[in-house]
Design an enzyme around this catalytic site. Sequence first.
Site, mmCIF file in Angstrom:
data_model
loop_
_atom_site.group_PDB
_atom_site.id
_atom_site.type_symbol
_atom_site.label_atom_id
_atom_site.label_comp_id
_atom_site.label_asym_id
_atom_site.label_seq_id
_atom_site.Cartn_x
_atom_site.Cartn_y
_atom_site.Cartn_z
ATOM 1 N N HIS A 1 1.657 4.259 -3.033
ATOM 2 C CA HIS A 1 1.482 5.724 -2.993
ATOM 3 C C HIS A 1 2.600 6.399 -3.793
ATOM 4 O O HIS A 1 2.383 7.441 -4.431
ATOM 5 C CB HIS A 1 1.490 6.242 -1.551
ATOM 6 C CG HIS A 1 0.154 6.121 -0.874
ATOM 7 N ND1 HIS A 1 -1.003 6.628 -1.418
ATOM 8 C CD2 HIS A 1 -0.209 5.556 0.314
ATOM 9 C CE1 HIS A 1 -2.027 6.379 -0.595
ATOM 10 N NE2 HIS A 1 -1.571 5.731 0.452
ATOM 11 N N TYR B 1 -4.750 14.327 -3.065
ATOM 12 C CA TYR B 1 -5.125 13.537 -1.893
ATOM 13 C C TYR B 1 -6.256 14.205 -1.116
ATOM 14 O O TYR B 1 -6.121 14.551 0.054
ATOM 15 C CB TYR B 1 -3.884 13.334 -1.017
ATOM 16 C CG TYR B 1 -4.009 12.168 -0.086
ATOM 17 C CD1 TYR B 1 -3.999 10.863 -0.570
ATOM 18 C CD2 TYR B 1 -4.128 12.364 1.281
ATOM 19 C CE1 TYR B 1 -4.117 9.788 0.281
ATOM 20 C CE2 TYR B 1 -4.238 11.288 2.147
ATOM 21 C CZ TYR B 1 -4.240 10.010 1.631
ATOM 22 O OH TYR B 1 -4.346 8.939 2.474
ATOM 23 N N GLU C 1 -6.166 6.344 -2.412
ATOM 24 C CA GLU C 1 -6.178 5.331 -1.351
ATOM 25 C C GLU C 1 -6.555 3.948 -1.888
ATOM 26 O O GLU C 1 -5.952 2.935 -1.536
ATOM 27 C CB GLU C 1 -7.186 5.738 -0.265
ATOM 28 C CG GLU C 1 -6.584 6.505 0.861
ATOM 29 C CD GLU C 1 -5.390 5.786 1.449
ATOM 30 O OE1 GLU C 1 -5.512 4.623 1.843
ATOM 31 O OE2 GLU C 1 -4.312 6.396 1.493
ATOM 32 N N HIS D 1 -10.000 7.513 3.407
ATOM 33 C CA HIS D 1 -9.883 6.104 3.830
ATOM 34 C C HIS D 1 -11.253 5.454 4.049
ATOM 35 O O HIS D 1 -11.334 4.277 4.364
ATOM 36 C CB HIS D 1 -9.078 5.978 5.125
ATOM 37 C CG HIS D 1 -7.626 6.340 4.964
ATOM 38 N ND1 HIS D 1 -7.176 7.624 5.118
ATOM 39 C CD2 HIS D 1 -6.550 5.581 4.658
ATOM 40 C CE1 HIS D 1 -5.863 7.635 4.921
ATOM 41 N NE2 HIS D 1 -5.455 6.424 4.637
ATOM 42 N N HIS E 1 0.845 -1.202 0.000
ATOM 43 C CA HIS E 1 0.000 0.000 0.000
ATOM 44 C C HIS E 1 0.880 1.253 0.000
ATOM 45 O O HIS E 1 0.683 2.164 -0.805
ATOM 46 C CB HIS E 1 -0.908 -0.033 1.242
ATOM 47 C CG HIS E 1 -1.755 1.185 1.443
ATOM 48 N ND1 HIS E 1 -3.122 1.183 1.249
ATOM 49 C CD2 HIS E 1 -1.451 2.451 1.840
ATOM 50 C CE1 HIS E 1 -3.612 2.383 1.506
ATOM 51 N NE2 HIS E 1 -2.609 3.177 1.868
ATOM 52 N N GLU E 2 1.847 1.277 0.903
ATOM 53 C CA GLU E 2 2.693 2.478 1.027
ATOM 54 C C GLU E 2 3.517 2.705 -0.229
ATOM 55 O O GLU E 2 3.606 3.824 -0.735
ATOM 56 C CB GLU E 2 3.606 2.372 2.253
ATOM 57 C CG GLU E 2 2.881 2.384 3.583
ATOM 58 C CD GLU E 2 1.856 3.488 3.689
ATOM 59 O OE1 GLU E 2 2.054 4.562 3.106
ATOM 60 O OE2 GLU E 2 0.814 3.274 4.329
ATOM 61 N N ASP F 1 -10.093 13.452 7.674
ATOM 62 C CA ASP F 1 -9.398 12.511 6.785
ATOM 63 C C ASP F 1 -9.418 12.983 5.332
ATOM 64 O O ASP F 1 -9.666 12.200 4.415
ATOM 65 C CB ASP F 1 -10.057 11.119 6.943
ATOM 66 C CG ASP F 1 -9.333 10.017 6.191
ATOM 67 O OD1 ASP F 1 -8.125 10.162 5.937
ATOM 68 O OD2 ASP F 1 -9.993 9.012 5.859
#
Lengths: 91, 358
Positions: free
Chosen positions: B175, B186, B195, B268, B171-172, B263
């Site tokens: 990005h 974002y 996301e 998310h 996931h990271e 958020d």
Amino acid sequence: MTRRSDEGDQLELERSGGFAGLTLRALVPFEELSQPQRAAVDDSLSSPPRRRPQPDRFQYQLRVGERRVVLEEDDFPAVLRPLLRRLSVPR
Amino acid sequence: MSGCLCSIVPPNVLEQVARTGSPADRESALNTLAIDHSLRTLRIENGTLRGLAARRLALAHGGGGAPLRVIYDAQHRTDTHASRVMRTEGEAPVGDTAANEAFDGLGHTYRLYWDAFQRDSIDDGGMPLLGEVHFGVDYDNAFWDGARMMFGDGDGRLFTGFTAAIDVIGHELTHGVTQDTLGLRYIGQSGALNESISDVFGSLVKQFALNQTAEQADWLIGEGILGPALQGVALRSMKAPGTAFEGDVQPAHMSGYVRTASDNGGVHINSGIPNHAFYLAAAAIGGQAWAGAGRIWYDTMSSGAVRPDAQFHAFAMATLHTAERLFGLGSSQAVAVSEAWTAVGVLKGVRALDAALG
């Protein structure tokens, strides 16, 4: 400091975002804030830094009465960090 | 000889080996030189110059197919200038679980992108994969800072760490890929797409590593990192958004789209909608998800045919066009994509059908 620290006032602190996307909150009575902490809250509310959202970083919201500011993780004042211990998952 | 030559070997000797050694020794020497160069350069230069260093490294690295990983110990600080190198490419595991997990997770992520999509790292130019473990004190998060992946240890209450789940690492890193390709803003729907793409490829990293089909996969994000204060199995479920843990409020359909200031506009939360669309497409296509739906999503991402401020609808149409280009108009894959986005309320049935028929 432009705002009076009336006894009924409180700081609503919210942390959202992060990889998990969990939203945590804390209510801190104004009288429990130190003078430098009150000044930091007031500074943030009076002159919000420019928003620059980054993936999976935390986002903080400070609210005092009707006044509200959203801060990026890197803009969260260091003097307020001890308050993060009070954050919890709302039930 | 495999892996890196020991870094106590002087650079001039390494350069000699790189020029005249056997192919294996040559590669090893180049790797070591590249890493030495990387570590020296990355410590002292700013973010822009780091990009240049990455490109120089890529040249030394060759044609791709192997990651160049460096894991640092942030030593519980958030100022990472003092970070210490723990493990670099070719080195044996070290006595630190998080460091080894991050190293392995970055390797699995590199492997998915290279083997399934022929992408050579984040920038498709062999960019080194840099991970910092033990970031901050009791830090309940993992994130991509634009150049490196940061992993907190968790506070033991909400989270027990972030390196144990390879989908989190995927996931990271994704990005970074999104930053390098679509550059999705974002916030709001483009943020939720950003996301979702990280969840999609994070899950695919796990499925690829386990060699699972879409049917066999658990489609969970963050399984195994929840602490005792969170009741559930994971943070998100692409198969059944809103069911991963007791505080999971992800919608699976546009009718449940959440409008919030938190958020960055619920990135998310609302990612549950495109997440579920991907799951539905992958399940309908069947087989290994990276070869079908994954290929469609990846090609949509790398084509650059989606604007940074894209909303769900624009992204859905782009995936549909990609599916038609890759597999043909009216192909089962294109129909699966169209039906998936319709099922989550992003495309209207008739419009999706029109698009599928051209």
